[in-house]
Structure formats: structure tokens, C-alpha cells
Design a protein around this motif. Sequence first.
Motif, PDB file in Angstrom:
ATOM      1  N   ARG A  38       1.027  -1.150  -0.088  1.00 31.07           N
ATOM      2  CA  ARG A  38      -0.062   0.164  -0.029  1.00 31.07           C
ATOM      3  C   ARG A  38       0.881   1.156  -0.033  1.00 31.07           C
ATOM      4  O   ARG A  38       1.926   1.327   0.506  1.00 31.07           O
ATOM      5  CB  ARG A  38      -0.992   0.002   1.225  1.00 31.07           C
ATOM      6  CG  ARG A  38      -0.285   0.004   2.558  1.00 31.07           C
ATOM      7  CD  ARG A  38      -1.306   0.249   3.691  1.00 31.07           C
ATOM      8  NE  ARG A  38      -0.759   0.327   5.011  1.00 31.07           N
ATOM      9  CZ  ARG A  38      -1.387   0.235   6.054  1.00 31.07           C
ATOM     10  NH1 ARG A  38      -2.637  -0.308   6.055  1.00 31.07           N
ATOM     11  NH2 ARG A  38      -0.997   0.432   7.135  1.00 31.07           N
ATOM     12  N   GLN A  39       0.186   2.453  -0.496  1.00 27.97           N
ATOM     13  CA  GLN A  39       1.061   3.495  -0.537  1.00 27.97           C
ATOM     14  C   GLN A  39      -0.046   4.785  -0.067  1.00 27.97           C
ATOM     15  O   GLN A  39      -0.992   4.767  -1.054  1.00 27.97           O
ATOM     16  CB  GLN A  39       1.602   3.820  -1.662  1.00 27.97           C
ATOM     17  CG  GLN A  39       2.551   5.192  -1.831  1.00 27.97           C
ATOM     18  CD  GLN A  39       3.320   5.182  -3.058  1.00 27.97           C
ATOM     19  OE1 GLN A  39       3.191   4.334  -3.974  1.00 27.97           O
ATOM     20  NE2 GLN A  39       4.423   5.965  -3.181  1.00 27.97           N
ATOM     21  N   GLY A  40       0.182   5.377   0.988  1.00 29.73           N
ATOM     22  CA  GLY A  40      -0.659   6.348   1.412  1.00 29.73           C
ATOM     23  C   GLY A  40      -0.075   7.738   0.953  1.00 29.73           C
ATOM     24  O   GLY A  40       1.127   7.732   0.457  1.00 29.73           O
ATOM     25  N   PRO A  41      -0.982   8.953   0.933  1.00 34.64           N
ATOM     26  CA  PRO A  41      -0.449  10.125   0.593  1.00 34.64           C
ATOM     27  C   PRO A  41       0.819  10.538   1.106  1.00 34.64           C
ATOM     28  O   PRO A  41       0.789  10.511   2.244  1.00 34.64           O
ATOM     29  CB  PRO A  41      -1.446  10.984   0.749  1.00 34.64           C
ATOM     30  CG  PRO A  41      -2.865   9.998   1.043  1.00 34.64           C
ATOM     31  CD  PRO A  41      -2.212   8.828   1.347  1.00 34.64           C
ATOM     32  N   ALA A  92      -6.071   4.161   4.872  1.00 33.83           N
ATOM     33  CA  ALA A  92      -6.219   4.607   3.584  1.00 33.83           C
ATOM     34  C   ALA A  92      -5.115   4.773   2.798  1.00 33.83           C
ATOM     35  O   ALA A  92      -4.129   5.153   2.994  1.00 33.83           O
ATOM     36  CB  ALA A  92      -7.114   5.925   3.964  1.00 33.83           C
ATOM     37  N   ALA A  93      -5.314   4.353   1.700  1.00 29.32           N
ATOM     38  CA  ALA A  93      -4.030   4.136   0.676  1.00 29.32           C
ATOM     39  C   ALA A  93      -4.507   3.602  -0.550  1.00 29.32           C
ATOM     40  O   ALA A  93      -5.352   2.728  -0.763  1.00 29.32           O
ATOM     41  CB  ALA A  93      -2.987   3.352   1.161  1.00 29.32           C
ATOM     42  N   MET A  94      -3.530   3.352  -1.496  1.00 28.78           N
ATOM     43  CA  MET A  94      -3.620   2.765  -2.881  1.00 28.78           C
ATOM     44  C   MET A  94      -3.104   1.346  -2.603  1.00 28.78           C
ATOM     45  O   MET A  94      -1.842   1.269  -2.148  1.00 28.78           O
ATOM     46  CB  MET A  94      -3.122   3.491  -3.910  1.00 28.78           C
ATOM     47  CG  MET A  94      -3.129   2.540  -5.259  1.00 28.78           C
ATOM     48  SD  MET A  94      -4.953   2.849  -6.041  1.00 28.78           S
ATOM     49  CE  MET A  94      -4.657   4.452  -6.582  1.00 28.78           C
ATOM     50  N   TYR A  95      -3.977   0.443  -2.714  1.00 27.92           N
ATOM     51  CA  TYR A  95      -3.248  -1.031  -2.579  1.00 27.92           C
ATOM     52  C   TYR A  95      -3.037  -1.754  -3.834  1.00 27.92           C
ATOM     53  O   TYR A  95      -3.824  -1.769  -4.682  1.00 27.92           O
ATOM     54  CB  TYR A  95      -4.434  -1.667  -1.632  1.00 27.92           C
ATOM     55  CG  TYR A  95      -4.806  -1.354  -0.222  1.00 27.92           C
ATOM     56  CD1 TYR A  95      -5.120  -0.381   0.117  1.00 27.92           C
ATOM     57  CD2 TYR A  95      -4.001  -2.422   0.810  1.00 27.92           C
ATOM     58  CE1 TYR A  95      -5.105   0.112   1.441  1.00 27.92           C
ATOM     59  CE2 TYR A  95      -4.028  -1.926   2.054  1.00 27.92           C
ATOM     60  CZ  TYR A  95      -4.567  -0.787   2.412  1.00 27.92           C
ATOM     61  OH  TYR A  95      -4.600  -0.478   3.765  1.00 27.92           O
ATOM     62  N   GLN A 123      -8.206   1.830  -4.825  1.00 23.55           N
ATOM     63  CA  GLN A 123      -8.061   2.790  -3.908  1.00 23.55           C
ATOM     64  C   GLN A 123      -8.932   2.381  -2.445  1.00 23.55           C
ATOM     65  O   GLN A 123     -10.081   1.855  -2.625  1.00 23.55           O
ATOM     66  CB  GLN A 123      -8.572   4.032  -4.230  1.00 23.55           C
ATOM     67  CG  GLN A 123      -8.471   5.126  -3.350  1.00 23.55           C
ATOM     68  CD  GLN A 123      -6.906   5.541  -2.932  1.00 23.55           C
ATOM     69  OE1 GLN A 123      -6.184   5.838  -3.742  1.00 23.55           O
ATOM     70  NE2 GLN A 123      -6.620   5.856  -1.559  1.00 23.55           N
ATOM     71  N   VAL A 124      -8.214   2.599  -1.314  1.00 22.70           N
ATOM     72  CA  VAL A 124      -9.118   2.299  -0.111  1.00 22.70           C
ATOM     73  C   VAL A 124      -9.272   3.745   0.646  1.00 22.70           C
ATOM     74  O   VAL A 124      -8.181   4.268   0.852  1.00 22.70           O
ATOM     75  CB  VAL A 124      -8.709   1.290   0.584  1.00 22.70           C
ATOM     76  CG1 VAL A 124      -9.144   1.108   2.119  1.00 22.70           C
ATOM     77  CG2 VAL A 124      -8.670  -0.289   0.023  1.00 22.70           C
TER      78      VAL A 124
END
Length: 128
Positions: A38-41, A92-95, A123-124
Motif C-alpha cells: 500500500r501507498q498512502g499520500p 487509507a491508501a492505494m493498495y 483505492q481504499v
Amino acid sequence: QVQLVESGGGSVQTGGSLRLSCVASKFYVSRYCMTWFRQGPGKEREGVAVLEWTGWKTYSDSVNGRFTISRDKDKNTFLVYLQMSSLKPEDAAMYYCAADGRSCRRDSWWTETPYNYWGQGTQVTVSS
């Protein structure tokens, strides 16, 4: 050409659950390492859950006890899930799912380097 496609993302409230799916096409291997990242903002991409062909699996400390990685037992498909429960705003992140046609590197599975194949992400969003 191997292709990974994620789905199942969406918006949930804190404490809610989501199940992400990753379908791997043309991934004809007997050994594999499948990992959810995952990658969050403003954050680096991080591995959160890994599953190896042997059945070995593990999780990052941040999701351990809340997330579960599994594979569909249908041998005609290569489908990996990430069941996420007790979601927090920091989840919250792109998984992304990532795959490698070898055994997992137990000392670096959470890094991007070992993986040859990547999906486009789902996206989550978690609202408080």
C-alpha cells in the motif's frame, strides 16, 4: 504477459471491513510469492501482507491481527485476497498486489525489489 488486476477497494468508515482481490493471469508458476503493498499520500510504498506457495504468510506490524491474506483454492484461477477488518484512517491508501515466480525473500518481502509483476492498484478510503 503476466497481468495482475486488483479490485474491491472503496470507501468505508473506521472499524469497517473490505476484501480486496488480485487476479493474476498467465501466471503459470509452481512457486510464487504474492504480496499486498500500500501507498498512502506522501508515504513510501510498504508491504503489508505476503503469501508464499508453501503456505507461509506474514504481515506487517501495522496490520497484523486485522488483515488476512489468502488464495482461492480453485486451481483454474490465481486469485489472492486481502481481507481487511477494523480499518483505521491510517489504512487509507492505494493498495497494490505484487508477484514473483519464486519463493519469498524472507528478509525483504516488504520491499519492492523482489517483485517482477505489479497491478495498477485499488483505492481504499477510511473515514473517521
